[in-house]
Scaffold this motif. Sequence first.
Motif, mmCIF file in Angstrom:
data_model
loop_
_atom_site.group_PDB
_atom_site.id
_atom_site.type_symbol
_atom_site.label_atom_id
_atom_site.label_comp_id
_atom_site.label_asym_id
_atom_site.label_seq_id
_atom_site.Cartn_x
_atom_site.Cartn_y
_atom_site.Cartn_z
ATOM 1 N N ILE A 1 -3.528 -16.106 2.071
ATOM 2 C CA ILE A 1 -4.749 -16.923 2.075
ATOM 3 C C ILE A 1 -5.926 -16.132 1.498
ATOM 4 N N PHE A 2 -5.918 -14.803 1.708
ATOM 5 C CA PHE A 2 -6.982 -13.968 1.134
ATOM 6 C C PHE A 2 -6.629 -13.496 -0.283
ATOM 7 N N VAL B 1 -3.130 -20.283 -12.206
ATOM 8 C CA VAL B 1 -3.712 -20.833 -10.971
ATOM 9 C C VAL B 1 -2.897 -22.009 -10.396
ATOM 10 N N PHE C 1 -4.929 -15.045 -2.581
ATOM 11 C CA PHE C 1 -5.037 -16.126 -3.555
ATOM 12 C C PHE C 1 -6.438 -16.223 -4.178
ATOM 13 N N PRO C 2 -7.500 -16.400 -3.385
ATOM 14 C CA PRO C 2 -8.813 -16.467 -4.047
ATOM 15 C C PRO C 2 -9.229 -15.143 -4.681
ATOM 16 N N VAL C 3 -8.932 -14.030 -4.008
ATOM 17 C CA VAL C 3 -9.399 -12.737 -4.517
ATOM 18 C C VAL C 3 -8.794 -12.440 -5.895
ATOM 19 N N ARG D 1 -12.868 -2.739 -8.780
ATOM 20 C CA ARG D 1 -13.628 -3.821 -9.418
ATOM 21 C C ARG D 1 -15.076 -3.419 -9.657
ATOM 22 N N VAL D 2 -15.689 -2.805 -8.645
ATOM 23 C CA VAL D 2 -17.095 -2.417 -8.772
ATOM 24 C C VAL D 2 -17.244 -1.314 -9.824
ATOM 25 N N LEU E 1 -8.858 -16.544 -8.260
ATOM 26 C CA LEU E 1 -10.017 -17.417 -8.471
ATOM 27 C C LEU E 1 -11.308 -16.670 -8.760
ATOM 28 N N LEU E 2 -11.384 -15.376 -8.404
ATOM 29 C CA LEU E 2 -12.686 -14.714 -8.566
ATOM 30 C C LEU E 2 -12.755 -13.869 -9.844
ATOM 31 N N ILE F 1 -11.855 -3.377 -4.187
ATOM 32 C CA ILE F 1 -13.328 -3.374 -4.295
ATOM 33 C C ILE F 1 -13.786 -2.179 -5.134
ATOM 34 N N ARG G 1 -11.770 -12.604 -15.196
ATOM 35 C CA ARG G 1 -11.576 -13.686 -14.222
ATOM 36 C C ARG G 1 -10.082 -13.851 -14.060
ATOM 37 N N PHE H 1 -7.133 -3.773 -0.183
ATOM 38 C CA PHE H 1 -8.299 -4.609 -0.489
ATOM 39 C C PHE H 1 -9.503 -3.716 -0.789
#
Lengths: 101, 199
Positions: free
Chosen positions: B190-191, B62, B193-195, B47-48, B198-199, B44, B55, B40
């Motif tokens: 659970i983490f 999705v 999936f959105p990371v 991505r940064v 969705l983001l 970061i 997206r 993770f």
Amino acid sequence: MHQEHSAEEVQKHVRTYLVVFVMLLALTFVTVAISRLHLGVFQSIVLALIIACIKGSLVALFFMHLISEKKLIYGALALTVAFFIGLMFLPVGQMITAVAL
Amino acid sequence: MSALEIPYVYTPREDTGLTNAKLGIWLFLASEVMLFGALFSTYIVLRVGAPVWPRGASILNVPLATLNTVILISSSVTMVMAWAELARGQFKRHKLYLALTILLSFGFLIVKYVEYSTKFHHHLFPSKSTFLAIYFTLTGLHGLHVLGGIVVNTYFLGPGAKMWKTEPQRFMGRIEVAGLYWHFVDLVWIFLFPVLYLL
């Protein structure tokens, strides 16, 4: 610890599991719905992470029974959380250094 | 007690208040948190540091991932039910829930297979972009964990189930420990999936 479980006690547990299940499903759909609103990047990330943290806590507290666990496990997990947060902020520290240079 | 008997398999140790297996699995899960945490953290950094970041929804599917989230959450419920049924001595029902958990786990992997093969079909390989590289690394490692869970749960459904007749408390401890691992696999998703999506 789990030697004796009365039928009512287990029944109570089972009801909790079902409530948590419904909440997890609802939050999954909420997080997908929010992502379709096309909010700003910052708002999206914050909202998605808040919902993920709520869902994660529900799983850890009720399915993994962390709501009533022994002190030693809380201790080990507190240490893990501290290191995990450190790990997440490591890139941030690196970026600040990069900007300063 | 024979000299070879392993202590504290179902009676908690006085000093820790835990069985050795329970303490063991939590320490293992702590190390797993750091394993996924490192990735993770990598996400970061990547991505940064990237000039543009897609997206997830523009590349990934999705609806399929939402379906997989529902499947995995359901499998967590059936897993905890498998344990609860043992707690009230319902062995047959326990087996049913454990079998359902394994079935749902396969369902998750099948959906993942469909997702992967569609990506490969469109020549979207890990080498294509940084996003795809971290996507395949994270979901691939998670998928391996799902596979590991299937192996363990299948063992307890098959040959491992014999222990229920001879040492029921110990068997229940094993199912609880297997459950803790399985819920962790759910928690990671659970983490993820959105990371990723969705983001």
